[in-house]
Motif scaffolding. Sequence first.
Motif, PDB file in Angstrom:
ATOM      1  N   LEU A   7       3.127 -18.004  -9.459  1.00  0.00           N
ATOM      2  CA  LEU A   7       3.444 -19.236 -10.180  1.00  0.00           C
ATOM      3  C   LEU A   7       4.589 -19.987  -9.491  1.00  0.00           C
ATOM      4  O   LEU A   7       4.532 -21.210  -9.335  1.00  0.00           O
ATOM      5  CB  LEU A   7       3.806 -18.909 -11.633  1.00  0.00           C
ATOM      6  N   ILE A  57      11.422 -26.136 -16.067  1.00  0.00           N
ATOM      7  CA  ILE A  57       9.969 -26.031 -16.256  1.00  0.00           C
ATOM      8  C   ILE A  57       9.432 -24.761 -15.599  1.00  0.00           C
ATOM      9  O   ILE A  57       8.616 -24.040 -16.181  1.00  0.00           O
ATOM     10  CB  ILE A  57       9.260 -27.289 -15.714  1.00  0.00           C
ATOM     11  N   SER A  76       7.790 -21.575 -17.610  1.00  0.00           N
ATOM     12  CA  SER A  76       6.449 -21.092 -17.280  1.00  0.00           C
ATOM     13  C   SER A  76       6.457 -19.589 -17.007  1.00  0.00           C
ATOM     14  O   SER A  76       5.590 -18.853 -17.474  1.00  0.00           O
ATOM     15  CB  SER A  76       5.890 -21.834 -16.071  1.00  0.00           C
TER      16      SER A  76
END
Length: 197
Positions: A132, A91, A95
């Motif tokens: 992030l 994930i 991203s």
Amino acid sequence: MEDIKKRIGQNLAILRKRKKYTQADLAEILKYSDKSISKWEKGESLPGIDVLYNLCNLYGVTLDYLTHEGTYEEKKAFIKKDKTLLNKIIIVLLSISLIWFLIIIAYVYPYVMNKVNLWILFIWGFPVSFLLSLIFNSVWGKKKYKYCLLSFFMWSLITAIFLLLIYLNQSYQVWAIFLLGVPAQIAIILWSQLKKS
């Protein structure tokens, strides 16, 4: 019964140390006192089945692992495969790849349509990617990685600002912007050394 208590206690202590938790760390995670953890590990008492279940999930083992003798390697059959860790990594990487995909689109379109070279966009991809990663780490990751990611984010951001100023033809002494990173890096290092009371 005493043998099983001692065996479970020994296995719990080995697993805790393998995860590099102190008894206080584990007590905080389970919302128990460190005295309870100590009694379990000494085989003086057994945690309830719900706590054993939580401990098995925390350590990634089955209940059979706790009740059998042998080393960690000898009891591999009782170790759970952690698919959630792999899923979390995927994930995060998806991203970050989405960010880079958007940067490539933002670069290619002006370049193809108007021959405008916005190479600076690629530089800004690094601080955004580290930010992030820092966000995902605060949700899923370990605290020890937070400070490293924070340092990477800070230095990549300073570098991106430096290169943006060069890109915009600012001719004054832009190198001095790196001096901002020195006290910030010292603060990050000191922050990482704070101990919980």
